[in-house]
Scaffold this motif. Structure first.
Motif, mmCIF file in Angstrom:
data_model
loop_
_atom_site.group_PDB
_atom_site.id
_atom_site.type_symbol
_atom_site.label_atom_id
_atom_site.label_comp_id
_atom_site.label_asym_id
_atom_site.label_seq_id
_atom_site.Cartn_x
_atom_site.Cartn_y
_atom_site.Cartn_z
ATOM 1 N N MET A 1 0.948 -1.163 0.022
ATOM 2 C CA MET A 1 0.022 0.020 0.093
ATOM 3 C C MET A 1 0.959 1.234 -0.077
ATOM 4 S SD MET A 1 -3.037 1.198 0.014
ATOM 5 C CE MET A 1 -4.128 0.028 0.436
ATOM 6 N N LEU A 2 0.517 2.503 -0.668
ATOM 7 C CA LEU A 2 1.200 3.451 -0.885
ATOM 8 C C LEU A 2 1.273 4.017 0.771
ATOM 9 C CD1 LEU A 2 1.788 5.978 -2.448
ATOM 10 C CD2 LEU A 2 -0.239 6.946 -2.065
ATOM 11 N N THR A 3 2.513 4.368 0.826
ATOM 12 C CA THR A 3 2.664 5.106 2.287
ATOM 13 C C THR A 3 3.161 6.662 2.029
ATOM 14 O OG1 THR A 3 5.076 4.477 2.156
ATOM 15 C CG2 THR A 3 3.900 2.904 3.387
ATOM 16 N N LEU A 4 2.961 7.384 3.096
ATOM 17 C CA LEU A 4 3.219 8.825 2.924
ATOM 18 C C LEU A 4 4.427 9.273 3.780
ATOM 19 C CD1 LEU A 4 -0.338 10.074 3.727
ATOM 20 C CD2 LEU A 4 0.652 9.747 1.448
ATOM 21 N N THR A 5 5.359 10.197 3.311
ATOM 22 C CA THR A 5 6.483 10.839 4.102
ATOM 23 C C THR A 5 5.611 11.775 5.147
ATOM 24 O OG1 THR A 5 6.626 12.858 2.638
ATOM 25 C CG2 THR A 5 8.123 10.633 2.374
ATOM 26 N N ARG A 28 -7.263 13.030 -3.672
ATOM 27 C CA ARG A 28 -7.769 11.800 -4.386
ATOM 28 C C ARG A 28 -6.488 11.790 -5.783
ATOM 29 N NH1 ARG A 28 -11.288 9.822 -8.777
ATOM 30 N NH2 ARG A 28 -11.838 7.842 -8.154
ATOM 31 N N ILE A 29 -5.923 10.673 -5.669
ATOM 32 C CA ILE A 29 -5.239 10.452 -7.015
ATOM 33 C C ILE A 29 -5.778 9.232 -7.877
ATOM 34 C CG2 ILE A 29 -2.799 9.685 -7.426
ATOM 35 C CD1 ILE A 29 -1.833 9.994 -4.565
ATOM 36 N N GLU A 30 -5.738 9.804 -9.001
ATOM 37 C CA GLU A 30 -6.321 9.033 -10.118
ATOM 38 C C GLU A 30 -5.090 8.408 -11.050
ATOM 39 O OE1 GLU A 30 -9.991 10.141 -11.952
ATOM 40 O OE2 GLU A 30 -9.660 12.031 -10.795
ATOM 41 N N GLY A 31 -4.901 7.232 -11.192
ATOM 42 C CA GLY A 31 -3.847 6.745 -12.088
ATOM 43 C C GLY A 31 -3.945 6.851 -13.426
ATOM 44 N N ALA A 32 -2.768 6.628 -13.791
ATOM 45 C CA ALA A 32 -2.647 6.715 -15.497
ATOM 46 C C ALA A 32 -1.785 5.410 -16.015
ATOM 47 C CB ALA A 32 -1.553 8.010 -15.747
ATOM 48 N N ALA A 68 -4.337 2.835 -6.985
ATOM 49 C CA ALA A 68 -4.012 1.951 -6.037
ATOM 50 C C ALA A 68 -3.177 0.537 -6.543
ATOM 51 C CB ALA A 68 -5.367 1.406 -5.576
ATOM 52 N N GLN A 69 -3.267 0.098 -7.764
ATOM 53 C CA GLN A 69 -2.588 -0.901 -8.232
ATOM 54 C C GLN A 69 -0.783 -0.378 -8.381
ATOM 55 O OE1 GLN A 69 -3.945 -2.653 -11.641
ATOM 56 N NE2 GLN A 69 -2.546 -4.463 -11.675
ATOM 57 N N VAL A 70 -1.073 0.724 -9.222
ATOM 58 C CA VAL A 70 0.403 1.058 -9.735
ATOM 59 C C VAL A 70 1.105 1.740 -8.335
ATOM 60 C CG1 VAL A 70 1.525 2.911 -10.957
ATOM 61 C CG2 VAL A 70 -0.360 1.713 -11.757
ATOM 62 N N LEU A 71 0.729 2.091 -7.427
ATOM 63 C CA LEU A 71 1.485 2.844 -6.555
ATOM 64 C C LEU A 71 1.318 2.038 -5.018
ATOM 65 C CD1 LEU A 71 -0.115 6.534 -6.671
ATOM 66 C CD2 LEU A 71 1.807 5.664 -7.513
ATOM 67 N N ASP A 72 1.039 0.906 -5.217
ATOM 68 C CA ASP A 72 1.008 -0.259 -4.192
ATOM 69 C C ASP A 72 2.439 -0.248 -3.631
ATOM 70 O OD1 ASP A 72 -0.240 -2.092 -2.765
ATOM 71 O OD2 ASP A 72 1.219 -3.616 -3.355
ATOM 72 N N ASP A 73 3.539 -0.150 -3.946
ATOM 73 C CA ASP A 73 4.735 -0.411 -3.282
ATOM 74 C C ASP A 73 5.431 0.979 -3.490
ATOM 75 O OD1 ASP A 73 5.464 -0.323 -5.860
ATOM 76 O OD2 ASP A 73 6.600 -1.879 -5.844
ATOM 77 N N ARG A 74 4.894 2.291 -3.372
ATOM 78 C CA ARG A 74 5.599 3.495 -3.518
ATOM 79 C C ARG A 74 5.389 4.291 -2.235
ATOM 80 N NH1 ARG A 74 8.322 3.471 -8.423
ATOM 81 N NH2 ARG A 74 7.514 1.723 -9.672
ATOM 82 N N VAL A 75 5.967 5.437 -2.399
ATOM 83 C CA VAL A 75 5.924 6.560 -1.338
ATOM 84 C C VAL A 75 5.483 7.823 -1.637
ATOM 85 C CG1 VAL A 75 7.436 7.632 0.445
ATOM 86 C CG2 VAL A 75 7.804 5.431 0.090
ATOM 87 N N LEU A 76 4.696 8.444 -1.175
ATOM 88 C CA LEU A 76 4.294 9.638 -1.621
ATOM 89 C C LEU A 76 5.088 10.760 -0.745
ATOM 90 C CD1 LEU A 76 2.308 11.434 -3.214
ATOM 91 C CD2 LEU A 76 0.762 11.604 -1.526
ATOM 92 N N PHE A 88 4.211 17.400 -5.123
ATOM 93 C CA PHE A 88 4.139 16.063 -4.763
ATOM 94 C C PHE A 88 5.188 15.208 -5.792
ATOM 95 C CE2 PHE A 88 0.251 17.456 -2.856
ATOM 96 C CZ PHE A 88 0.306 16.903 -1.524
ATOM 97 N N ALA A 89 5.651 14.098 -5.125
ATOM 98 C CA ALA A 89 6.636 13.082 -5.874
ATOM 99 C C ALA A 89 6.097 11.701 -5.223
ATOM 100 C CB ALA A 89 7.999 13.543 -5.887
ATOM 101 N N VAL A 90 6.297 10.852 -6.378
ATOM 102 C CA VAL A 90 6.350 9.498 -5.855
ATOM 103 C C VAL A 90 7.371 8.898 -6.154
ATOM 104 C CG1 VAL A 90 5.089 7.105 -6.481
ATOM 105 C CG2 VAL A 90 3.714 9.446 -6.656
#
Length: 94
Positions: A1-5, A28-32, A68-76, A88-90
């Motif tokens: 799941m996405l995590t936040l700094t 809200r974040i919409e994926g591309a 949610a799928q694309v950012l599953d293992d990412r950090v915002l 913002f940066a991922v």
């Protein structure tokens, strides 16, 4: 799941506080389609029915199914400039 700094958490809370119903609001974040693609961010009163909800210390981020799928293992992360703008940066998780 996405995590936040910590910086992203602060930025999301600050942005959401501008909403009339801030208690339920967030970003809200919409994926591309891929982590390298651009994402659309918007400030909303609450999640859409299918959104995944990421909450950290009162900051709420809603992710559509693609994001949610694309950012599953990412950090915002977020950076504030001296004039109150947020960028913002991922990034990848360490």
């Amino acid at each position: 799941m996405l995590t936040l700094t910590e910086e992203a958490t602060t930025a999301v809370k600050t942005i959401a506080a501008q909403l009339p119903d801030a208690a339920q609001g967030g970003v809200r974040i919409e994926g591309a389609g891929s982590p390298e693609s651009q994402f659309r961010l918007s400030v909303v009163d609450g999640p859409e029915p299918e959104d995944a909800v990421v909450e950290n210390s009162g900051a709420r981020v809603f992710l559509d199914a693609d994001a949610a799928q694309v950012l599953d293992d990412r950090v915002l992360d977020a950076q504030l400039d001296g004039q109150g703008s947020v960028q913002f940066a991922v990034t990848t998780q360490a």
